[in-house]
Scaffold this active site. Sequence first.
Site, PDB file in Angstrom:
ATOM      1  CG  MET A  13      46.435 -19.934   4.077  1.00 28.13           C
ATOM      2  SD  MET A  13      45.573 -21.021   5.243  1.00 28.13           S
ATOM      3  CE  MET A  13      46.554 -20.764   6.742  1.00 28.13           C
ATOM      4  CB  CYS A  55      48.399 -17.118  -5.589  1.00 25.43           C
ATOM      5  SG  CYS A  55      46.784 -16.375  -5.292  1.00 25.43           S
ATOM      6  CG  ASN A 107      50.625 -26.221   0.613  1.00 22.06           C
ATOM      7  OD1 ASN A 107      50.251 -25.399  -0.216  1.00 22.06           O
ATOM      8  ND2 ASN A 107      49.998 -26.388   1.763  1.00 22.06           N
ATOM      9  N   GLY A 108      49.237 -29.021   0.522  1.00 23.67           N
ATOM     10  CA  GLY A 108      47.999 -29.393  -0.149  1.00 23.67           C
ATOM     11  C   GLY A 108      47.284 -30.548   0.513  1.00 23.67           C
ATOM     12  N   GLY A 109      46.125 -30.282   1.095  1.00 20.59           N
ATOM     13  CA  GLY A 109      45.288 -31.351   1.626  1.00 20.59           C
ATOM     14  C   GLY A 109      45.790 -32.036   2.882  1.00 20.59           C
ATOM     15  CG  HIS A 162      49.113 -26.447  -3.573  1.00 21.93           C
ATOM     16  ND1 HIS A 162      48.289 -25.442  -3.123  1.00 21.93           N
ATOM     17  CD2 HIS A 162      48.333 -27.555  -3.626  1.00 21.93           C
ATOM     18  CE1 HIS A 162      47.071 -25.922  -2.927  1.00 21.93           C
ATOM     19  NE2 HIS A 162      47.071 -27.202  -3.223  1.00 21.93           N
ATOM     20  N   GLY A 203      47.907 -25.723   5.664  1.00 16.12           N
ATOM     21  CA  GLY A 203      47.169 -24.485   5.484  1.00 16.12           C
ATOM     22  C   GLY A 203      45.912 -24.405   6.312  1.00 16.12           C
TER      23      GLY A 203
END
Length: 328
Positions: free
Chosen positions: A14, A96, A207-209, A167, A230
């Site tokens: 991040m 990204c 990844n994600g949420g 992601h 994250g």
Amino acid sequence: MTKYQAHRLAIAPMMDWTDRHCRYLHRLLSRHTLLYTEMVTAPALVRGGALHLLDFNPEEHPVALQLGGSDPQELAAAARLGEEAGYDQIDLNCGCPSDRVQSGTFGAVLMKSPDLVADCVAAMRAAVSCEVTVKCRIGVDDQEPRDALPAFLERVSAAGCRRVTVHARKAWLKGLSPKENRDIPPLDYALVQEMKRAFPDLHVSINGGIESLETAEALLASGLDGVMIGRAAYHRPWEILADADARIFGAAGPVPAPEEVARAMLPYIDRHLAAGGRLHQITRHMLGLFAGRPGARGWRRVLSEEAVRDGAGPEVIERALARVAVAA
């Protein structure tokens, strides 16, 4: 524990957050979770000579270097520098969505160029002996993820990549900000799970949420190989990481109290200040250590107001801990 077990849980790279101070804190909370650097651009290392961006603490292992770039030979040279610096893994950023990343023709825009990504992966693998991995989205812009993602994974796996982190959101390169791209495009966990079934020999992390260890455990139980968390881990580090070694990795050992972790940071803080650093460079990553616990507001207030002052030192940590003790 094999080195690959670290992939069962990772903290996402991040920008402006997962610097070496953040990673040191996270390592005190979990011995086994895989940590990532912020994205470092290959041009900054190879053309700019910014080798200080590779600095990290030996205690951070296992730790991965994430690179941004799109030139195979430049990425290969950057990967070599990362391996020489001691990183356990080199990751290529294909996820990204920021404008700066797009202007450099890397990040999520590379989802549109799977052949180029394959060339980058092959060049990086030829340059290093450590593992080369890829972090991507399920698609970008008008791509249909059910077509784009398997085609992308087919190409990178053919180039020798054995581990990917997906992601589970599409990225919109035009019309959404990077922040909006983390929240607005809908999550599609089912598609990522489907990719694991379609590519059984590929290590697939999601990844994600993901907001809790309970969700991470459920995703691992569904057949996925790994989970990457994250913002939740950054804002609530003790809640996410303190019990991760036992629950995710099956490792025995005491769960450190947040107070213990805060005091364990003091020798590190002393070394940083002695080298000319400032307290807030470290404490900004510690604000969420007591999230959800009595005294959390007082802890944050003391650190936020006092750590930025000239000459601020470890005594600020003790004053912040006193607020927690009074609240308890």
